[in-house]
Scaffold this motif. Structure first.
Motif, mmCIF file in Angstrom:
data_model
loop_
_atom_site.group_PDB
_atom_site.id
_atom_site.type_symbol
_atom_site.label_atom_id
_atom_site.label_comp_id
_atom_site.label_asym_id
_atom_site.label_seq_id
_atom_site.Cartn_x
_atom_site.Cartn_y
_atom_site.Cartn_z
ATOM 1 N N LYS A 178 0.802 -1.225 0.000
ATOM 2 C CA LYS A 178 0.000 0.000 0.000
ATOM 3 C C LYS A 178 0.831 1.269 0.000
ATOM 4 O O LYS A 178 0.259 2.367 -0.069
ATOM 5 N N GLU A 184 -1.964 5.070 -5.025
ATOM 6 C CA GLU A 184 -2.864 6.217 -5.135
ATOM 7 C C GLU A 184 -3.717 6.145 -6.401
ATOM 8 O O GLU A 184 -4.831 6.669 -6.428
ATOM 9 N N ASP A 187 -6.437 3.747 -5.411
ATOM 10 C CA ASP A 187 -7.387 4.447 -4.537
ATOM 11 C C ASP A 187 -8.369 5.269 -5.365
ATOM 12 O O ASP A 187 -9.577 5.297 -5.071
#
Length: 281
Positions: A178, A184, A187
């Motif tokens: 992560k 990102e 995400d």
């Protein structure tokens, strides 16, 4: 990769005095930063492996190979008379050695948490240094537009996590956690990272291939890097064929994307992800 999270101090130099056509990148991270700003490096270290592992952005044939990233050809560099040197902080020859050839500075890959955010900050830093603020804004606007345009492509996936790997050798995979460059992006797309285990500063760690057998109801994305023969050998083994994600036909292969790059690698990752998973349930 023995890089440092600390940004090395910029050697005294005025951006106005730096010829942008004669800047050498001693490592692949600053290659991306430069090309994001529309600057083609004068020289780059280890172009053959760059082609295998990085893949995008492509380097023009005019770019000079200056040797290994850890041990560049100092004689060649001296003959080239670069206007400036960029490197990854803490990686490669010492700052003192390189200062004998040309002024330079390093850029950090990560703070150990959000390397993509670090990359965006580095884009701004390099842009300010080279008077390329307009190019930086254009590039980062294009980055945001790409990510936004691809979001709907992953809306039907549900909550199934994604495990990202690449083959290291016959017994080991590199897995990405992560704090990797791609997190990102995931995400933004609403995709969970399946790896919950140990992790390094770089957002990757080597594990035994047998550990992947524990992953069920996941998609597995494997990045190639000129290793087709090794992949075919692995995929022919009973261990691999028994993997739950292989039996469920959720094993996906993708072209090389550089794991320790910057915004251009993140954009390449987003496009690769869309090519293999976009629009699918």
């Amino acid at each position: 990769m023995a890089l440092s999270p600390l940004l090395l101090k910029m050697a005294p130099a005025r951006a106005a005095a730096i010829d942008p056509h004669r800047i050498v990148a001693l490592e692949w991270l600053p290659v991306e930063l430069m090309m994001a700003l529309g600057i083609t490096p004068y020289g780059v270290a280890d172009i053959p492996n760059y082609t295998l592992w990085v893949n995008e952005p492509k380097l023009p044939e005019s770019v000079i190979d200056i040797g290994l990233r850890t041990e560049p050809n100092l004689e060649l560099l001296t003959q080239m008379k670069p206007s400036y040197l960029f490197w990854s902080a803490g990686y490669g020859p010492s700052e003192e050695i390189m200062a004998k050839i040309a002024p330079g500075r390093g850029f950090s890959f990560s703070d150990g948490k959000k390397p993509l955010t670090m990359a965006k900050n580095s884009i701004h830093e390099m842009a300010q240094f080279l008077n390329r603020e307009a190019e930086a804004k254009q590039h980062l606007d294009e980055f945001d537009a790409l990510i936004e345009s691809l979001k709907p492509r992953f809306a039907r996936r549900g909550d199934r996590p994604l495990l990202m790997v690449t083959l290291l050798d016959a017994r080991h995979m590199l897995v990405f956690g992560k704090n990797c460059l791609f997190q990102e992006v995931l995400d933004n797309f609403g995709i969970r990272n399946a790896w919950e285990g140990e992790m390094t500063f770089w957002g990757s760690t080597a594990v035994g291939i047998d550990r992947l057998a524990a992953f069920r109801d996941v998609d597995v994305l494997c990045f190639d890097h000129g290793n087709e023969r090794e992949m075919q050998t692995l995929m022919a083994t009973p261990l691999w064929q028994a993997m739950p994600f292989v039996r469920e036909q959720r094993f996906l292969r993708a072209p090389a994307v550089w794991f320790y790059g910057a915004t251009l690698s993140a954009m390449h990752f987003a496009r690769v992800l869309d090519n293999v998973m976009g629009g699918k349930a």
